[in-house]
Design a protein around this motif. Structure first.
Motif, PDB file in Angstrom:
ATOM      1  N   GLY A  25      67.120  73.937  73.851  1.00 47.86           N
ATOM      2  CA  GLY A  25      68.418  73.332  74.132  1.00 47.86           C
ATOM      3  C   GLY A  25      68.752  72.112  73.313  1.00 47.86           C
ATOM      4  O   GLY A  25      69.826  71.520  73.497  1.00 47.86           O
ATOM      5  N   PHE A  26      67.848  71.719  72.425  1.00 48.45           N
ATOM      6  CA  PHE A  26      68.150  70.612  71.530  1.00 48.45           C
ATOM      7  C   PHE A  26      67.358  70.814  70.240  1.00 48.45           C
ATOM      8  O   PHE A  26      66.472  71.670  70.174  1.00 48.45           O
ATOM      9  CB  PHE A  26      67.830  69.257  72.167  1.00 48.45           C
ATOM     10  CG  PHE A  26      66.368  69.011  72.455  1.00 48.45           C
ATOM     11  CD1 PHE A  26      65.752  69.576  73.575  1.00 48.45           C
ATOM     12  CD2 PHE A  26      65.606  68.198  71.618  1.00 48.45           C
ATOM     13  CE1 PHE A  26      64.416  69.340  73.849  1.00 48.45           C
ATOM     14  CE2 PHE A  26      64.258  67.966  71.898  1.00 48.45           C
ATOM     15  CZ  PHE A  26      63.672  68.531  73.013  1.00 48.45           C
ATOM     16  N   THR A  27      67.689  70.020  69.234  1.00 50.08           N
ATOM     17  CA  THR A  27      67.033  70.168  67.931  1.00 50.08           C
ATOM     18  C   THR A  27      65.711  69.418  67.949  1.00 50.08           C
ATOM     19  O   THR A  27      65.637  68.234  67.585  1.00 50.08           O
ATOM     20  CB  THR A  27      67.948  69.679  66.808  1.00 50.08           C
ATOM     21  OG1 THR A  27      69.226  70.301  66.926  1.00 50.08           O
ATOM     22  CG2 THR A  27      67.344  70.038  65.446  1.00 50.08           C
ATOM     23  N   PHE A  28      64.682  70.129  68.387  1.00 52.42           N
ATOM     24  CA  PHE A  28      63.353  69.531  68.595  1.00 52.42           C
ATOM     25  C   PHE A  28      62.855  68.816  67.342  1.00 52.42           C
ATOM     26  O   PHE A  28      62.310  67.713  67.430  1.00 52.42           O
ATOM     27  CB  PHE A  28      62.390  70.641  69.004  1.00 52.42           C
ATOM     28  CG  PHE A  28      60.971  70.210  69.211  1.00 52.42           C
ATOM     29  CD1 PHE A  28      59.994  70.448  68.250  1.00 52.42           C
ATOM     30  CD2 PHE A  28      60.587  69.582  70.391  1.00 52.42           C
ATOM     31  CE1 PHE A  28      58.675  70.070  68.449  1.00 52.42           C
ATOM     32  CE2 PHE A  28      59.271  69.194  70.603  1.00 52.42           C
ATOM     33  CZ  PHE A  28      58.319  69.438  69.626  1.00 52.42           C
ATOM     34  N   SER A  29      63.058  69.418  66.195  1.00 51.30           N
ATOM     35  CA  SER A  29      62.463  68.897  64.962  1.00 51.30           C
ATOM     36  C   SER A  29      63.042  67.561  64.530  1.00 51.30           C
ATOM     37  O   SER A  29      62.491  66.915  63.634  1.00 51.30           O
ATOM     38  CB  SER A  29      62.616  69.919  63.839  1.00 51.30           C
ATOM     39  OG  SER A  29      63.994  70.167  63.586  1.00 51.30           O
TER      40      SER A  29
END
Length: 111
Positions: A25-29
């Motif tokens: 659900g979010f841009t982990f990187s």
């Protein structure tokens, strides 16, 4: 946003565990990530942090040299390798990232 911890359990003093935090659900990187813990009757405390790329890591003095934080930016998973566990490490362990918390996973260190 979802963060789901796993890998907790009961372990004897001196033992090891590896916690995982699966995220979505979010841009982990692009996010720094951290581990925290809360023991019974105590406030939640910070344990370790890792930068978005993994190039920077820091640890609470109480776990330095025993715990290792890492991440897989392809699988979007955060890890905490815990060695030399002590009874004082008993707590619910939480991952945090993108302003959100996971639900926690219980770690109990006891003989």
């Amino acid at each position: 946003v979802q963060l789901v911890e796993s890998g907790g359990g009961l372990v004897q003093p001196g033992g090891s565990l590896t916690l995982s935090c699966a995220t979505s659900g979010f841009t982990f990187s692009t996010c720094a990530m951290s581990w925290h813990r809360q023991a019974p009757g105590k406030v939640r405390e910070w344990v370790a942090i890792i930068s978005s790329t993994g190039g920077y890591k820091d640890y609470a003095d109480s776990v330095k040299g025993r715990f290792t934080i890492s991440r897989d930016n392809v699988k979007n998973i955060l890890y905490l390798q815990m060695n030399g566990l002590k009874p004082d490490d008993t707590a619910v362990y939480y991952c945090r990232g993108n302003g959100s918390w996971g639900q926690g996973t219980q770690v109990t260190v006891s003989s």
